[in-house]
Design a protein around this motif. Sequence first.
Motif, short mmCIF file in Angstrom:
data_model
loop_
_atom_site.label_atom_id
_atom_site.label_comp_id
_atom_site.label_asym_id
_atom_site.label_seq_id
_atom_site.Cartn_x
_atom_site.Cartn_y
_atom_site.Cartn_z
N ILE A 71 24.84 -20.30 10.40
CA ILE A 71 23.83 -21.10 10.90
C ILE A 71 23.88 -22.48 11.01
O ILE A 71 23.25 -23.25 11.88
N PHE A 72 24.83 -23.10 10.31
CA PHE A 72 25.04 -24.53 10.44
C PHE A 72 26.33 -24.90 11.36
O PHE A 72 26.66 -26.26 11.42
N ARG A 73 27.00 -24.17 12.24
CA ARG A 73 28.04 -24.20 12.94
C ARG A 73 27.54 -25.33 13.93
O ARG A 73 28.51 -26.34 14.44
N ASP A 74 26.35 -25.31 14.50
CA ASP A 74 26.03 -26.34 15.62
C ASP A 74 24.99 -27.17 15.12
O ASP A 74 23.75 -26.83 15.17
N LEU A 124 20.59 -26.70 15.61
CA LEU A 124 19.78 -26.27 14.44
C LEU A 124 18.59 -27.17 14.21
O LEU A 124 17.56 -27.11 13.97
N ALA A 125 19.30 -28.44 14.26
CA ALA A 125 18.15 -29.66 13.88
C ALA A 125 16.93 -29.49 14.92
O ALA A 125 16.04 -29.71 14.60
N HIS A 126 17.29 -29.32 16.01
CA HIS A 126 16.20 -29.33 17.16
C HIS A 126 15.56 -27.69 16.96
O HIS A 126 14.36 -27.90 17.08
N ILE A 127 16.05 -26.92 16.34
CA ILE A 127 15.15 -25.56 16.13
C ILE A 127 14.28 -25.88 14.82
O ILE A 127 13.09 -25.71 14.92
#
Length: 729
Positions: free
Chosen positions: A392-395, A399-402
């Motif tokens: 889940i941390f690949r991008d 992820l920060a936006h989500i």
Amino acid sequence: MPNGGVAYFSAEFGLDASLPIYSGGLGILAGDHIKAAADMNVPLTGVGIFYGKGYFQQHINEAGVQQQWYPEVDLKASIYPVQLVVDADDRPVVIRVTVAGRDVYAGAYSVQLGPVTLYLLNTDVEGNSDHDRRLTDTLYPSDHDARISQEILLGVGGARLLAALGIQPDVYHMNEGHSAFLTLERIRMLSAEGVPFETALEAVKASTVFTTHTPVPAGHDVFSIDMMDRYFGEFYWQLGTDRERVLSLGLLDGAFNMTRLAVSTSSKVNGVSKLHGEVTKDLFHRWMPHIPRQDIPVDSVTNGIHIGTWLADGIKGLFDRHLPYGWDVRTSEQDVWTAVRDIPSAELWAEHQRAKAEMVEELGLPLALSGGAPLIIGFARRFATYKRALLIFRDLERLAHIVGNPERPVCLVFAGKAHPADGPGKELIRRIVELTREERFKNRVFIVENYAMDKAKKLVQGVDVWLNTPVKPMEASGTSGQKAAMNGVLNCSVLDGWWVEGYNGRNGWAIDGATDGDPEYQAQQDSEALYQLLESEIVPLFYKRGERAIPTEWINMMKESICTLAPVYNTHRMVSDYWHKIYVPAAARGKRFAADHFEVASRVAAYKAFIRNNWPCVRVKKVEILADHSSRIGLNKTGLRAEIQLGGIWHKDVRVEAVGSDGNRGIWKAKLEQVQQQSKGCFVYEGVSPDVAINIWKANVNVRVTPISPDFENDFEMELAAWGDGGRH
């Protein structure tokens, strides 16, 4: 089944966090298995090891490095009373095993779960050296000498403990290969009574079953032949045969493989989900390349969970009020669960919020819950690289936006341990700790240390979504998502393990799970699918409020999840499957093989010896495709004729069949019948193709000869086949 019942051997049992003699899913499954057996009055006895210092306690330091310590297990703190096993004169029962040429003694503790007793061996007894008193201190030691010593104690010592207690099981169930030495000890016991080795092997095999949980070759215990000689040098001859024959039972790729031993000495083998059963066939096909993977004799019993252990108190109270009376002992009945749909949505949501608040408080998460927000996603399991905790941390920007949207906040909670010797697993933990400290992920990403059953319960009861992202198809079953589902938590998982069977498109979310290409490609595809689900489906649905400001559509999915998953993925259904599909047939087979001084076992042993001695003479000499109308067996169908040389083997002791691909990863088979004897030991067989085969008959057909017997458990028990390409196996 008669009084002897089932002896269930496992290296770990997860009953409760207060008895930390488990490491993860295998142990939790074993604990849930014996709890369900107790609920159902299944005559079962558990056999394991009491680890004096248990599995390690975990501390994650400021640098994010996992640290381990091993405190003594406090028996008085266990919610399950643990008693020393004593004899009629109140003296401790002690058994002796030979470990690398020296005598090692073990006592035992017992844990009572209703009618089921769990026995746990321990070497911290008088008469042992200081070294040997420490043999059972910790679970899954990295040192190979300690590991094989524990497995000798579990298998050989466990069998001797049952004998010392006068317990004579009808069926021996090996939960994973750690206990497989028990089959050698059972053969030794029969040998001591004068039963020949091959007869004893057939008798033991008839009453032994094996559950494998590991879908990858590296996950199976393997010991060098030198190590086997060192630990079993004085044991080989006691089995009534030579060293080479004993070693042949587990020999694979030049070493001794415990899974191979378990398969060689069991009448039934099963995986722990339908997909895992197929994956296991692929794995075992490497051992038996002359048998098509579709024919490898592996069944499957999909894992379940013990609902009484994992259900939140509030949810249980809700079920008590709305489900039919006695629902908790009728968990496998579909109709019982349909009443979940009639539970008022506001009540179900309120109980979920209560469980969520308890989780936040008990785990010390710095979150203020308001109207159900934030959406909390849980990921908790052993930190092994194939489970892909970092997917889940690949991008990170995406992820920060989500997670950082102030209108629709999302939090991630991670927990789990890495094996002390697993450097890459420890690195996963360190990286997550590092990410929790980034400004964009503060109070959005958390890691909970010292994961154990107590914290697992809070997580599966309190999060909103349960995330599972293994490399497909490496998750044998996975049961944490089942625990979450019972509590109304929705699964978002790669379609692997049990979720392939459970997902219906309305009860959670599926990541299709790329299986082609390299790991990097798989990770890219799967992470993209996960982000899409979060952005377009999961987060919007959670924050979509209906009447009374509750997420009505989300709650409907919760109900769908419970209704469709609870009646199937529970241990009452699972143990019932084991009982009917595995235990009862194995008990009957074991008794039949042992009756009349092992008459059937002796006959089968002699028959197999005869077949093996004569099999080198078996050949498929000539194969012909017949023109239409020319077959003596059938008209207007494509036919086939084969000349088969059987040598000294009787023609009724083999099956001759055409085998071909169906063009879709499956195979078709058509039996060929003997129509002529050409000469002594040489026969002509003919047959016709099934309809499915007509179009691809010529390109995909071969002829196979296999030995058969009404006394065999399956058609490929001897792992022998002769094919029409000139090869023999």
